[in-house]
Design a protein around this motif. Sequence first.
Motif, short mmCIF file in Angstrom:
data_model
loop_
_atom_site.label_atom_id
_atom_site.label_comp_id
_atom_site.label_asym_id
_atom_site.label_seq_id
_atom_site.Cartn_x
_atom_site.Cartn_y
_atom_site.Cartn_z
N ASP A 228 -25.81 -35.44 -17.67
CA ASP A 228 -24.84 -35.60 -16.58
C ASP A 228 -25.53 -35.27 -15.26
N PRO A 229 -25.64 -36.22 -14.32
CA PRO A 229 -26.38 -35.95 -13.08
C PRO A 229 -25.78 -34.81 -12.27
N TYR A 230 -24.47 -34.67 -12.29
CA TYR A 230 -23.84 -33.62 -11.49
C TYR A 230 -24.10 -32.23 -12.08
N GLU A 231 -24.17 -32.16 -13.41
CA GLU A 231 -24.54 -30.89 -14.04
C GLU A 231 -25.99 -30.54 -13.72
N GLU A 232 -26.88 -31.55 -13.70
CA GLU A 232 -28.28 -31.32 -13.36
C GLU A 232 -28.41 -30.88 -11.91
N ILE A 233 -27.65 -31.51 -11.02
CA ILE A 233 -27.68 -31.14 -9.60
C ILE A 233 -27.22 -29.70 -9.41
N GLU A 234 -26.14 -29.33 -10.08
CA GLU A 234 -25.63 -27.96 -9.97
C GLU A 234 -26.66 -26.95 -10.48
N LYS A 235 -27.37 -27.32 -11.54
CA LYS A 235 -28.38 -26.44 -12.11
C LYS A 235 -29.55 -26.25 -11.13
N LEU A 236 -29.92 -27.32 -10.41
CA LEU A 236 -31.07 -27.27 -9.50
C LEU A 236 -30.76 -26.61 -8.16
#
Length: 301
Positions: A228-236
């Motif tokens: 999920d790109p939004y989960e990856e963004i939140e993680k970064l």
Amino acid sequence: MEKTLRRGFLTRSIAIAAGALAGRPEAALAAGEVKRRSGTKIKLALNSYSFNRPLMAGQMSLDDVIDYCAAHNIDGVDLTGYYFPGYPKVPTDEYIYNLKKKAYLNGVSISGTGVRNDFTLVDTAARKGSIELVKDWVQVGQKLGASFIRVFSGPSIPKDSSYEKVLEWMIPAFQECAEYGKKHGVIIGLQHHDDFLKTADQTIQVVKAVNSDWFSVILDVGSVRQGDPYEEIEKLLPYACTWQIKETVYVNGKSTPIDLARIRKIIDKVGFRGFLPFEALGQGDPAVVTAFFEKVRTAMS
């Protein structure tokens, strides 16, 4: 013996970073995260790649990019190195200082610049050339008053090598650049680009292993293409010094219009203070760039 000790150190650094990601204890999470006050304060910026085609064709100059930002009340600009005359050679001080003066007099902050390095190169001499490229442009960034320089890992894992093997020479290269950036007051910003680095966890692993307050992440929303790109963004986001907000993200391998409202919710949840550069990926049509900018401005207001 020196080589053995260095490899042992790198192995431990990478193992610690990987372990922190797996267990995610609170103390480990602090390692590599950007140290800033909590809360949100956003200043919008333009990434000059938005005008890539006219810039590369000589139909537009970096002075024109600054004029565009001033005309549209855009707070900052990321002046990528590729668009300076003579790149990869550094421009003259006269050119740098005239550009800096123009930006200042028009109320535009030069937030950063960037180069196209490659630290996946197997050849030591070639890799050293990429390190020197970064160092040369750190000096340009310092003269511009820019706070960061965008760098990359490299395009892919070389033939007959492995991800872990490449890290053994990539991490010291980043550490050398970060130490040089520290001496000149310029942050080394790693832009994960769906290249050698494919996931948020891999990018965070590198940041933790480099272990420098002068080494951070350029959060490229269009280059997290697994999960999920939004989960990856939140993680970064906790590891990011700045962004690249693009028109699309990748969902299940498919390019999909970005949900800017969701990006804003992530920013408000995690916290971010600083420049948020946007990058339109079309043909450099000012109308297209402006339309995307207005969408970003509305979502972030």
